[in-house]
Design a protein around this motif. Structure first.
Motif, PDB file in Angstrom:
ATOM      1  N   ARG A 262       0.826  -1.209   0.000  1.00 19.56           N
ATOM      2  CA  ARG A 262       0.000   0.000   0.000  1.00 19.56           C
ATOM      3  C   ARG A 262       0.866   1.268   0.000  1.00 19.56           C
ATOM      4  N   THR A 263       2.127   1.087   0.309  1.00 16.15           N
ATOM      5  CA  THR A 263       3.047   2.237   0.330  1.00 16.15           C
ATOM      6  C   THR A 263       4.485   1.777   0.083  1.00 16.15           C
ATOM      7  N   GLY A 264       5.399   2.725  -0.051  1.00 15.38           N
ATOM      8  CA  GLY A 264       6.818   2.391  -0.159  1.00 15.38           C
ATOM      9  C   GLY A 264       7.232   1.958  -1.561  1.00 15.38           C
ATOM     10  N   PRO A 265       8.538   1.802  -1.768  1.00 14.33           N
ATOM     11  CA  PRO A 265       9.036   1.389  -3.077  1.00 14.33           C
ATOM     12  C   PRO A 265       8.712  -0.066  -3.376  1.00 14.33           C
ATOM     13  N   LEU A 266       8.438  -0.328  -4.633  1.00 22.91           N
ATOM     14  CA  LEU A 266       8.138  -1.689  -5.088  1.00 22.91           C
ATOM     15  C   LEU A 266       9.021  -1.999  -6.291  1.00 22.91           C
ATOM     16  N   ALA A 267       9.838  -3.044  -6.173  1.00 14.79           N
ATOM     17  CA  ALA A 267      10.693  -3.453  -7.292  1.00 14.79           C
ATOM     18  C   ALA A 267      10.028  -4.594  -8.054  1.00 14.79           C
ATOM     19  N   VAL A 268      10.154  -4.549  -9.374  1.00 20.29           N
ATOM     20  CA  VAL A 268       9.600  -5.603 -10.237  1.00 20.29           C
ATOM     21  C   VAL A 268      10.604  -5.912 -11.348  1.00 20.29           C
ATOM     22  N   GLY A 269      10.446  -7.093 -11.942  1.00 22.09           N
ATOM     23  CA  GLY A 269      11.390  -7.518 -12.972  1.00 22.09           C
ATOM     24  C   GLY A 269      10.844  -7.366 -14.378  1.00 22.09           C
ATOM     25  N   VAL A 270      11.790  -7.102 -15.305  1.00 18.05           N
ATOM     26  CA  VAL A 270      11.457  -7.002 -16.729  1.00 18.05           C
ATOM     27  C   VAL A 270      12.548  -7.745 -17.505  1.00 18.05           C
ATOM     28  N   LEU A 271      12.135  -8.611 -18.437  1.00 21.00           N
ATOM     29  CA  LEU A 271      13.111  -9.368 -19.232  1.00 21.00           C
ATOM     30  C   LEU A 271      13.596  -8.566 -20.440  1.00 21.00           C
ATOM     31  N   SER A 272      14.681  -9.038 -21.042  1.00 23.07           N
ATOM     32  CA  SER A 272      15.202  -8.439 -22.286  1.00 23.07           C
ATOM     33  C   SER A 272      14.079  -8.221 -23.284  1.00 23.07           C
ATOM     34  N   GLY A 273      14.191  -7.180 -24.044  1.00 16.00           N
ATOM     35  CA  GLY A 273      13.167  -6.879 -25.031  1.00 16.00           C
ATOM     36  C   GLY A 273      11.970  -6.197 -24.405  1.00 16.00           C
TER      37      GLY A 273
ATOM     38  N   LYS B 212      10.086  -7.293 -21.982  1.00 17.07           N
ATOM     39  CA  LYS B 212       8.978  -8.197 -21.645  1.00 17.07           C
ATOM     40  C   LYS B 212       8.698  -8.127 -20.144  1.00 17.07           C
ATOM     41  N   LEU B 213       7.489  -7.672 -19.818  1.00  9.01           N
ATOM     42  CA  LEU B 213       7.131  -7.484 -18.405  1.00  9.01           C
ATOM     43  C   LEU B 213       6.824  -8.811 -17.734  1.00  9.01           C
ATOM     44  N   LEU B 214       7.330  -9.015 -16.515  1.00  6.69           N
ATOM     45  CA  LEU B 214       6.899 -10.167 -15.724  1.00  6.69           C
ATOM     46  C   LEU B 214       5.521  -9.851 -15.145  1.00  6.69           C
ATOM     47  N   ALA B 215       4.916 -10.868 -14.515  1.00 12.78           N
ATOM     48  CA  ALA B 215       3.492 -10.778 -14.146  1.00 12.78           C
ATOM     49  C   ALA B 215       3.143  -9.516 -13.342  1.00 12.78           C
TER      50      ALA B 215
ATOM     51  N   ASN C 276      15.283  -1.390 -21.482  1.00 13.51           N
ATOM     52  CA  ASN C 276      14.607  -2.471 -22.220  1.00 13.51           C
ATOM     53  C   ASN C 276      14.784  -3.835 -21.560  1.00 13.51           C
ATOM     54  N   GLY C 277      15.091  -3.807 -20.266  1.00 18.15           N
ATOM     55  CA  GLY C 277      15.130  -5.073 -19.526  1.00 18.15           C
ATOM     56  C   GLY C 277      16.470  -5.785 -19.547  1.00 18.15           C
ATOM     57  N   GLU C 278      17.516  -5.125 -20.079  1.00 16.28           N
ATOM     58  CA  GLU C 278      18.839  -5.763 -20.070  1.00 16.28           C
ATOM     59  C   GLU C 278      19.359  -5.850 -18.631  1.00 16.28           C
ATOM     60  N   THR C 279      20.211  -6.855 -18.397  1.00 18.15           N
ATOM     61  CA  THR C 279      20.816  -7.038 -17.080  1.00 18.15           C
ATOM     62  C   THR C 279      21.501  -5.755 -16.615  1.00 18.15           C
ATOM     63  N   GLY C 280      21.193  -5.337 -15.398  1.00 20.11           N
ATOM     64  CA  GLY C 280      21.866  -4.173 -14.826  1.00 20.11           C
ATOM     65  C   GLY C 280      21.096  -2.876 -15.029  1.00 20.11           C
ATOM     66  N   GLN C 281      20.142  -2.861 -15.955  1.00 20.63           N
ATOM     67  CA  GLN C 281      19.372  -1.626 -16.158  1.00 20.63           C
ATOM     68  C   GLN C 281      18.319  -1.457 -15.070  1.00 20.63           C
TER      69      GLN C 281
END
Ligand code: BES
Ligand code: MN
Ligand code: ZN
Length: 499
Positions: A12-23, A25-28, A51-56
């Motif tokens: 409900r608050t605070g930072p939220l990290a999520v993953g994105v693949l190369s190209g 492509k959003l994870l769920a 664009n989801g590259e490692t380290g970005q």
């Protein structure tokens, strides 16, 4: 920093990290957030080079439609190449991106990664491990640091499917991290705080975990004829110690010979009478790095109740110039009976290890003995700061160490040994001298050590001079003491020596 695990949910608050693949492509979870924010994630990607590259990474501040104060998108790279080390690095990057946001609680949503061999719970456990390793700070002597310069995040919640399993996987990692942090702390402490007596005292704290700890003082070492170790110590007002740590974790029925780990513990190396130049000498507070790893490793093994019998021995001395210091040209007698002409008092680590290794074999008959030492500047010339130097009398132990190093991200590189190098340390007036010629300095140092390995003992020497301290950070290893060797040897043990 505290880490907890929960079922998938949006904070409900605070930072939220999520993953994105190369190209891109959003994870769920990223997908879900994109919908909830009316496409803010897609727009942010189109407005940037992310664009989801490692380290970005890409942060969306105060997004509307969701509770999170910011969404941190992290690049995972290619799904096929996303393994446990990548998940750990991702966790370290997540920590970095949210640690200083001003919020106390942060969230990281871990989703299944199609195409990776990792299960969701394994990704979650590894990401948590990486965040923990990356969150390490040695700040006890910084009394005036402003609050807003310090990390604000106190708790990190990792949200994923099968969070019970993730929590279980992490419990083991956390014990290893305890060992790594203990090592990093010991290595970071200055030499007016950590000297042989106080380092021995720190080692004693492992008693709480069921490790048997015994500390030998100067008198006891003199009785054992440890003339090489004592020769190094004789110039210092801080008296030497030898610490013996034992973790007997193998099942009773299988009570068998131990594996042994020996650490160089020069709590400060001035060079002695062969004194070092002033520039950079402060680095020599971490010349006890090998002993720090052995102590941290024993903590990790005991913490996770490893089913192994392991012995850790550290030789603790301070190498100082003074009226009582040993001189170039002195001849000392080692516990093994072999004599050494001390040509250069700055080649002191091998003298300390010679007696510690002999004592170890005499008393414990280990099947395998691995020593760690910040032994030579020459290994830094050879391998830089990326690999530890590996020397061994046995191919199998080399393969095992190399494999373990690869899987935990602490790589080692094998260096040669041989008779021609061994000849370089012959002395005219004693059995050997403590330095070779100008070239191949890390090899002649290893040859010296090998003269103290008994027949039939499998032996490996890790020269960690280039990897014990780091001036550049990576996601799981902040600048400073790295703890290099704890994860490596813990993995070596778990893969090869546990019953
Ligand atoms: N502790 C040093 C090695 C070292 C140097 C570690 C730089 C980390 C960074 C060791 O005791 C030493 O002084 N070795 C000498 C050996 C020489 C006198 C043969 C060296 O490497 O210069
Ligand atoms: Mn030295
Ligand atoms: Zn040294």
């Amino acid at each position: 920093m505290k880490i907890s695990f929960s079922a998938p949910s949006l904070p409900r608050t605070g930072p939220l990290a999520v993953g994105v693949l190369s190209g891109g492509k959003l994870l769920a979870t990223a997908e879900r957030l994109d919908k909830a924010t009316d496409g803010a994630i897609g727009r942010a990607m189109r407005a940037s080079r992310f664009n989801g590259e490692t380290g970005q990474s890409l942060t969306i501040m105060a997004p509307s439609g969701v509770g999170a104060s910011r969404i941190i998108m992290l690049g995972l790279g290619d799904a096929q190449r996303f393994d446990d080390l990548a998940a750990q690095a991702l966790g370290g990057r997540a920590w970095k991106a949210m640690a200083g946001t001003g919020d106390k609680a942060a969230h990281f949503a871990i989703d299944p990664v199609n195409g990776s061999h990792l299960k969701t719970a394994d990704i979650a456990a590894n990401a948590a491990y990486g965040a923990l390793l990356g969150s390490y700070r040695f700040d006890k002597y910084r009394t005036r640091e402003k609050d807003d310069a310090k990390p604000s995040v106190r708790t990190l919640t990792i949200a994923s499917r099968n969070s019970d399993q993730a929590k279980k996987g992490f419990a083991r990692f956390e014990k290893i991290a305890d060992g790594v942090f203990f090592t990093r702390n010991l290595v970071s402490e200055p030499a007016n705080v950590i000297y042989p007596a106080t380092l021995a005292h720190q080692a004693r704290r492992l008693t709480k975990l069921g490790v048997k700890v015994q500390v030998l003082d100067e008198k006891q070492m003199a009785k054992l004829n440890m003339g090489a170790l004592l020769g190094v110590a004789q110039g210092s007002a801080n008296k030497p110690r030898l610490v013996v740590l034992r973790w007997d974790g193998a099942p009773r029925a299988k009570n068998k010979a131990p594996i042994a780990f020996i650490g160089k513990g020069v709590t400060f190396d001035t060079g002695g009478i062969s004194i070092k130049p002033a520039g950079g000498m402060e680095d020599m507070k971490w010349d006890m790095g090998g002993s720090g790893v052995v102590i941290g490793l024993m903590k990790a093994l005991a913490g996770r109740k490893a089913k192994v019998n392991a012995v850790g021995i550290v030789g603790l001395v301070e190498n100082m110039p003074s009226g009582t210091a040993q001189r170039p040209g002195d001849v000392v007698k080692t516990m093994s009976g072999q004599t050494v002409e001390v040509i250069n008092t700055d080649a002191e680590g091998r003298l300390v290890l010679a007696d510690a290794m002999w004592y170890c074999q005499d008393r414990f008959n280990p099947h395998t003995m691995i020593d760690l030492a910040t032994l030579t500047g020459a290994i830094i010339v050879s391998l830089g700061n990326e690999n530890a130097g590996l020397f061994a009398n046995d191919d199998e132990i080399c393969d095992r160490l190399t494999a373990a190093g690869k899987s935990v991200g602490e790589p080692v590189w094998r260096m040669p040994l041989g008779d021609a190098y061994d000849k370089m340390i012959n002395s005219d007036i004693a059995d050997m001298k403590n330095i070779g010629g100008r070239w191949g300095g890390s090899i002649t140092a290893a040859q010296f050590l090998q003269r103290f390995v008994k027949d039939g003992v499998k032996w490996a020497h890790l020269d960690i001079a280039g990897v014990t301290w780091s001036n550049k950070e990576v996601p799981t290893v902040p600048k400073g003491g790295t703890g290099f060797g704890v994860r490596l040897l813990d993995r070596l043990v778990s893969e090869n020596y546990e019953s």
